[in-house]
Design a protein around this motif. Structure first.
Motif, PDB file in Angstrom:
ATOM      1  N   ARG A 179     -28.743  13.953  37.768  1.00  0.00           N
ATOM      2  CA  ARG A 179     -27.225  14.279  37.660  1.00  0.00           C
ATOM      3  C   ARG A 179     -27.156  15.859  37.585  1.00  0.00           C
ATOM      4  N   TRP A 233     -27.637   7.517  39.044  1.00  0.00           N
ATOM      5  CA  TRP A 233     -26.676   7.728  38.220  1.00  0.00           C
ATOM      6  C   TRP A 233     -26.996   7.649  36.913  1.00  0.00           C
ATOM      7  N   LEU A 271     -21.519   3.430  42.255  1.00  0.00           N
ATOM      8  CA  LEU A 271     -22.175   4.573  41.675  1.00  0.00           C
ATOM      9  C   LEU A 271     -23.535   4.592  42.503  1.00  0.00           C
TER      10      LEU A 271
END
Lengths: 140, 210
Positions: free
Chosen positions: B93, B87, B83
């Protein structure tokens, strides 16, 4: 014979029967484990049954790992440790929780609960005896 | 003889209350047992309610449900980034559409669709789409997962998820593919295998939406 003593004796015997076999699962053939033996000690990753009773692709993969570890000459404990590592360090793949750390709870609570219930039962029965005695009907 | 002393009643404090207090003790024991049973049952209910079944049911109703949390460990010993670092910062995001594919190495359909997922990940990389593969750590051996990633040269981020994460998403089988919009809400959930055309059209629809 005194009925109270008989009941107490029976309770003690029951306690022994329940508690003594618990630690006896350790030992046995730990040096040269067989696939069958290890399969009974781990859970199939997806089916909620022990590996020896499980079918399916994830169970097949786990069996293949067990066979590989045994071929590598690992002891039973090493095979189990390797499996736990492979499955994300998850103790949940072991059929019985380890007798240490958090796993101890699963080993200690049932016998303790049984002891508490047995003590409760003995106390209740003795209570009945006393009440009967105080009614004056004990001798008949 | 002894019984007589007990039957005397309250005026002999050393022996008399024994029967009564014992009965009280039994009462407490029974009450404790009932309470414990209740607590266990309650814990079970709370656990059930917190599970991903709510999300799955909401998606079935057609609601845009908030996406469950996705976190886990990297798959080590393999050439895969895991990831991305941003993240865990939800604000970063915001400009990403996410495709989350739940897979396991022993799952046949997962083998068939993973090259397609790699293609989609590459094709959409510069359009703000991240494909993430989620492998259940407790159901798939790490060495098998590594071999799977190596075999198909999968470069999109992979993560090993725990039971809690799997339950949080309400995953019961593999594969399963979700599309999460820029609003961090579930745009689509496809249990079972998915073909490239369907996945692309789901992603396109989501890209056009915002």
């Amino acid at each position: 014979m005194n009925p109270g003593r008989a009941i107490r004796g029976a309770a003690c015997t029951a306690l022994l029967v329940v508690c003594v076999p618990l630690p006896a699962t350790a030992g046995a053939s730990s040096q040269d484990p067989t696939e069958q033996e290890v399969s009974r000690m781990v859970m199939c990753p997806t089916c909620d049954t022990t590996l020896d009773r499980s079918e399916g692709p994830s169970a097949d993969r786990m069996r293949a790992l067990v066979r590989r570890y045994i071929e590598q000459g690992k002891t039973r404990q090493q095979v189990l440790d390797s499996l736990v590592r492979e499955y994300g360090g998850d103790q949940g793949i072991l059929a019985t929780p380890p007798v240490r750390g958090r796993g101890l709870v699963a080993w200690l609570v049932p016998p303790l609960a049984f002891l508490a219930l047995a003590a409760g039962a003995i106390v209740t029965i003795r209570g009945w005896r006393w009440r009967r005695g105080s009614d004056g009907s004990a001798g008949t | 003889m002894d019984d007589d002393t007990h039957s005397q009643g309250d005026d002999s404090p050393s022996h008399a209350p024994a029967g009564a207090s014992r009965r009280q003790l039994v009462g407490w024991l029974v009450a404790a047992l009932v309470l414990m049973t209740g607590l266990v049952a309650l814990a079970g209910r709370i656990h059930e309610r917190g599970s991903g079944m709510d999300v799955a049911a909401g998606v079935l109703r057609g609601d845009r449900m908030p996406a469950p949390r996705l976190q886990g460990r990297r798959i080590t010993g393999v050439d895969n980034p895991g990831l991305p670092r941003w993240w865990t910062t939800p604000t970063k995001r915001d400009d990403q559409v996410m495709v989350v594919n739940f897979w396991a190495s022993w799952c046949g359909p997962c083998r068939e669709e993973s090259p397609m997922l790699q293609d989609v990940a590459e094709a959409y990389a510069d359009r703000g789409v991240v494909v993430v593969g989620a492998d259940p750590a407790s159901e798939d051996a790490m060495s098998d997962a590594r071999a799977f990633i190596d075999e198909f040269d999968l470069t999109y981020p992979m993560v090993r998820i725990g039971r809690d994460v799997k339950e949080g998403w309400g995953i019961n089988g593999f594969p399963e593919t979700w599309v999460i919009g820029r609003d961090h809400r579930v745009a689509a959930r496809v249990p079972g295998p998915i073909d490239g055309r369907s996945l692309r059209s789901l992603i396109d629809r989501e890209l056009e939406r915002s």
